[in-house]
Motif scaffolding. Structure first.
Motif, PDB file in Angstrom:
ATOM      1  N   SER A  64       1.236  -9.718  -2.778  1.00  0.00           N
ATOM      2  CA  SER A  64       1.225  -8.302  -2.906  1.00  0.00           C
ATOM      3  C   SER A  64       2.154  -7.520  -2.120  1.00  0.00           C
ATOM      4  N   SER A  95      -4.721  -3.794  -1.526  1.00  0.00           N
ATOM      5  CA  SER A  95      -5.484  -3.448  -2.347  1.00  0.00           C
ATOM      6  C   SER A  95      -6.970  -4.330  -2.011  1.00  0.00           C
ATOM      7  N   ALA A 147       2.829   1.380  -9.141  1.00  0.00           N
ATOM      8  CA  ALA A 147       2.647   1.801  -8.121  1.00  0.00           C
ATOM      9  C   ALA A 147       1.867   3.343  -8.982  1.00  0.00           C
ATOM     10  N   SER A 148       0.378   3.570  -8.383  1.00  0.00           N
ATOM     11  CA  SER A 148      -0.293   4.950  -8.724  1.00  0.00           C
ATOM     12  C   SER A 148      -0.316   5.674  -8.432  1.00  0.00           C
ATOM     13  N   THR A 161       1.116  -4.359  -1.700  1.00  0.00           N
ATOM     14  CA  THR A 161       0.495  -3.421  -1.847  1.00  0.00           C
ATOM     15  C   THR A 161      -0.768  -3.651  -1.298  1.00  0.00           C
ATOM     16  N   ARG A 182      -4.001   1.037  -1.301  1.00  0.00           N
ATOM     17  CA  ARG A 182      -4.851   1.450  -2.528  1.00  0.00           C
ATOM     18  C   ARG A 182      -5.774   1.540  -2.080  1.00  0.00           C
ATOM     19  N   CYS A 231      -2.006   5.254  -5.081  1.00  0.00           N
ATOM     20  CA  CYS A 231      -1.105   4.807  -4.735  1.00  0.00           C
ATOM     21  C   CYS A 231      -0.271   5.020  -2.910  1.00  0.00           C
ATOM     22  N   TRP A 284      -0.125  -5.228  -9.055  1.00  0.00           N
ATOM     23  CA  TRP A 284       0.637  -3.752  -7.959  1.00  0.00           C
ATOM     24  C   TRP A 284       2.150  -4.694  -7.417  1.00  0.00           C
TER      25      TRP A 284
END
Lengths: 559, 310
Positions: A238, A242, A99-100, A240, A270, A103, A188
């Motif tokens: 994913s 995105s 993650a960043s 996540t 994200r 996110c 991710w």
């Protein structure tokens, strides 16, 4: 195996460290162990502030900072270091998620852990074979692995392009390390401890690292390729959410997307705009027991993004404005809707406009392009959309005039036309599939015949109108025609006006089959043959009217 | 041009700056400042052109305004642009800079939910350097003097109507920009000579660099890439409008004054045209006028676009 799940998070950040710190806290409070890597380019003061603000957290580990360059191997290096630290330090971690700072966990971390528990031994990593086209947006696919990419694309664009070009010319091709099949996908991912461990402790890791060091954007290929080597079960998607635009840039979510994000039931989204306080305060959102086992379903967000991509790349047909002004033939639709141009009808039927208006579901205008006036339906002082009725304004930008009118009105636009009108749009309309064009050639001669102008003037006007219509017909009969065009000669038309009119009406409003109640009053054409002969006698060859007998009786000689 | 009150020291490096010239706009200023403060402007840089209505004093008292004053000719300063170009050069570099008049109100996609900072962050990330916003003239329903404007009031409460679809566009080969004319001024005053109608295209929001400059008000900028804000392959780029609330009760006195001063573009030809009509009480409203609702309405009408910003 359905043992307990403990999530570990590889957390990468480089700016907006205050937002990043609050994200770390969200992961940590949800029960995850977090390994934090802060780009060494981030401001040292901010970094220390972040460390202090997180000093009370027990299950975090700070990874040695290194310089991360977008698209370079340093991103993979940071991920490797953080993952190693995570696995070494927390022996109970069973899954690792990347993650960043941008996110945002949309659902409680516990729900994500539960999801992973219900899918044991599954690696959630998007991993698409690079040989099959299609994953990347606006960039090379397989070429990412076949050339050397030693410099940053962001910083040294020209050198980058030059190097790629040179390698293409010199046919430099790298070969993949034996046993690897190149795969691409989102960076991710969420891998199981077993898979990640196997990747990090692969006996040939140094060989693989050397290879990927000069690939392009290895963070989108390193783990995606190696997971194929070690994983027992890959779920190629994913966790996540995105989204990328047509140039490969990630889309950002804002406060007004909150409901849509909530409905998507995705676990992480994200990128989040750091100023979107509504998102930071609302998520992660716990919808209670019944929402706990929802499957992610980003359908609405997919549609929003698809609409955005379509708007940015194709645009709305027939729209000309400050930020969309397409070159000729790149319009993706010259006009916004269907319209029809009728030529010659008003010359034959003085009351044609009103007659037609009563029979079609359309706005029937007069001669919109008449030289001395703009004849909108009903002859208002100002046209639809506040378009000026001054012909000078219309002629100043005739394309804008027509396209604006078609775009601003709800119904089909029908207007009268003829060689007396402004001819500037002939090519435009003929090459437009939205146009329906119906022409009775030579009909313009009828009003001339009925005028009481001196014959000398009539002859001059007839010559001019004939020239104009002939050059218009050249356009109408060219090979570039996209419009629906039908052309009748005057003599053919007057031979059976009712049937032809019925067809015109039917084409304009499909589905209606009017009885030919009564067709409009036709002008007196008795003298037409003789009139055409007089033009011939004056040295002008009428070429567009078809055959009308020059004489029908002895008296006509005296006309 | 002399500084009256400078407060630039405390301005953060990433603040959005707003550059304005004004003359005797005291009554408009409170709402103007309020509008852009709420949108997220960090600091205002005003040039006061010899006002005598107390607007200079009012501005000097605002905590987020830096003020310069000049008594020289507006016309000789190329309609104020020389002053602003200097301020932009000196203070604008590295900032997102919004250059507007006191009667112009920026409307951009999502402005009801996202601050200006979100827009400029997105443009930074997308490599967009300039933001187009054409003038959209708004006007009241009846005669323009009927409803007096009072200080602090939202001008768009009175001037609520606009023209939807009568904009004429030409491409300017030299500077690459689109030349947009139309709206109520073109149709009411320049119907027979539309080429003389005032230009509506503007690029008011730019991430400023030292080598940039505005030419001919904010209609065009240099280098010409700043003007290439439109897509030529059919796609839509992002754009907004400047709601132009010029036609309020204040306009009648203002326009006679401006015509006498002769300080405006093309020998104040625009103001001459207004005055010819003013004697008959100017009404710009027509049955085809649209009531202004919000940015989504403008997007549906095709006046602005979200472009690639979902």
């Amino acid at each position: 195996m359905t043992g307990p799940v403990r999530l570990g998070v590889v957390f990468l950040c480089h700016n907006e460290l205050d937002v990043a710190a609050s994200m770390v806290r969200v992961w940590h409070d949800g029960g995850a162990a977090v390994a934090i890597h802060v780009d060494s380019r981030a401001n040292e003061v901010n970094y220390q502030t972040m460390r202090q603000s997180l000093a009370d957290l027990t299950d975090i580990v700070w990874v040695d900072r290194r310089r991360c360059e977008w698209g370079m191997f340093s991103m993979v290096g940071a991920t490797q270091a953080a993952a190693t630290a995570l696995l070494d330090r927390f022996e109970d971690v069973t899954h690792v998620l990347v993650a960043s700072g941008s996110c945002l966990p949309l659902r409680p971390v516990a729900e994500l852990c539960d999801y992973l528990r219900r899918h044991p031994r599954v690696d959630f990593i998007e991993s698409v074979s690079a040989q099959d086209v299609g994953w990347t947006m606006g960039g090379p696919n397989i070429e990412r692995f076949e050339r050397y990419f030693p410099v940053s694309w962001r910083k040294r664009r020209r050198l980058f392009d030059w190097l790629v070009e040179m390698q293409r010319k010199l046919r430099i091709r790298r070969t993949m390390p034996r046993g690897l099949v190149p795969h691409l996908g989102s960076q991710w991912w969420c891998l199981t401890r077993q898979t990640l461990d196997a990747i990090l402790h692969d006996q040939r890791r140094s060989e693989f690292d050397r290879f990927f060091r000069y690939c392009w954007i290895p963070d989108e290929s390193y783990f995606q390729t190696l997971a194929r080597r070690h994983s027992t079960r890959i779920e190629s998607r994913s966790l996540t959410l995105s989204k990328f635009d047509f140039q490969g840039r990630p889309y950002t979510f804002y406060g007004d997307h909150a409901d849509m994000l909530s409905l998507s039931r995705c676990f992480v989204a994200r990128k989040i705009w750091p100023g979107a306080r509504e998102l930071l305060s609302r998520f992660p959102e716990d919808l209670g027991a019944e929402g706990q086992r929802d499957e992610p379903d980003p359908g609405r967000i997919d549609r929003l993004i698809a609409a955005t991509v379509a708007r940015r790349t194709l645009g709305r047909p027939g729209l000309y404005m400050q930020s969309r002004f397409p070159l000729k033939d790149r319009e993706n639709g010259k006009t916004a809707g269907p319209y029809a141009l009728l030529q010659g009808f008003t010359d034959l039927f003085p009351d044609f406009e009103a007659w037609l208006q009563a029979r079609v579901d359309a706005d029937v205008h007069g001669h919109l392009f008449a030289r001395e006036s703009v004849e909108f339906a009903g002859r208002p002082r100002i046209g639809p959309g506040a378009i000026s009725t001054h012909p000078e304004s219309r002629d100043y930008d005739p394309y804008g005039f027509l396209t604006s009118l078609i775009r601003i009105t709800d119904r089909m636009q029908v207007f009268q036309y003829g060689p007396r009108d402004l001819q500037a749009l002939n090519w435009f309309m003929v090459t437009d599939p939205n146009a329906t064009i119906r022409v009775i050639t030579g009909a313009w001669v009828v009003p001339l015949m009925h005028s009481d102008m001196p014959f000398d003037d009539v002859r001059h006007i007839a010559a001019r109108l004939q020239r104009t219509e002939l050059s218009q017909l050249k356009v109408l009969r060219s090979v570039w025609v996209k419009a629906d065009v039908e052309i009748w000669e005057l003599s053919d038309f007057v031979a059976r006006p009712a049937a032809t009119l019925q067809r015109v009406v039917r084409d304009l409003t499909p589905g209606t089959w009017p009885l030919y109640d009564q067709y409009p009053q036709l002008r007196d054409l008795d003298q037409l043959g003789r009139f055409l002969q007089r033009l011939r006698n004056a040295g002008l060859q009428p070429r567009l009217m078809g055959d009308f007998p020059a004489t029908r009786s002895e008296q006509e000689w005296n006309v | 041009m002399k500084p009256v009150k400078l407060r630039l020291k405390s301005v953060p490096k990433d603040a959005i700056l707003c550059f304005v010239t004004q003359r005797n706009e005291r009554i408009r200023l409170p709402y103007f400042l309020d509008y852009y403060r709420r949108a997220g402007v960090g600091h205002f840089l005003f040039v006061d052109n010899d006002s005598d209505d107390g607007s200079g004093e009012y501005l000097a008292g605002q905590p987020d305004v830096s003020l310069w004053r000049t008594t020289t000719s507006y016309k000789a300063a190329r309609f104020g642009m020389d002053w602003l170009n200097w301020l932009l050069f000196r203070y604008g570099t590295g900032h997102w800079c919004l250059t507007v008049d006191p009667d112009e109100f920026l409307v951009y996609p999502h402005c009801d939910t996202r601050p200006l900072q979100a827009l400029v962050d997105w443009m930074d990330n997308s490599g967009v350097k300039s933001f187009p916003a054409m003038l959209l003239d708004v006007y009241p329903e009846g005669r323009i003097g009927d409803q007096p404007y009072h200080e602090g009031q939202n001008p768009m409460e009175i001037a609520r109507y606009f023209d939807a679809a009568n904009y004429m566009i030409h491409k300017n080969g030299r500077h690459g920009n689109l030349w947009i004319q139309g709206g109520p001024r073109a149709r009411a005053f320049f119907g027979r000579n539309p080429e003389l109608a005032p230009a509506l295209n503007k690029v008011p929001l730019i991430r400023w660099e030292r080598q940039y400059a505005y030419i001919s008000s904010t209609h065009m900028a240099l280098p010409r890439t700043l003007n290439l804000v439109y897509d030529e392959n059919g796609g839509e780029r992002i754009s907004g409008v400047l709601l132009h609330a010029k036609f309020l009760s204040t306009f009648i006195t203002k326009s006679s004054e401006e015509m006498e001063r002769g300080e405006h573009y093309a020998n104040s030809q625009e103001y001459r045209a207004y005055n010819a009509v003013l004697h008959n009480d100017m009404v710009l409203h027509t049955p085809e006028s649209r009531l202004y609702e919000d940015w989504r309405q403008l997007q549906d009408l095709g006046l602005i676009s979200q472009g690639n910003w979902p």
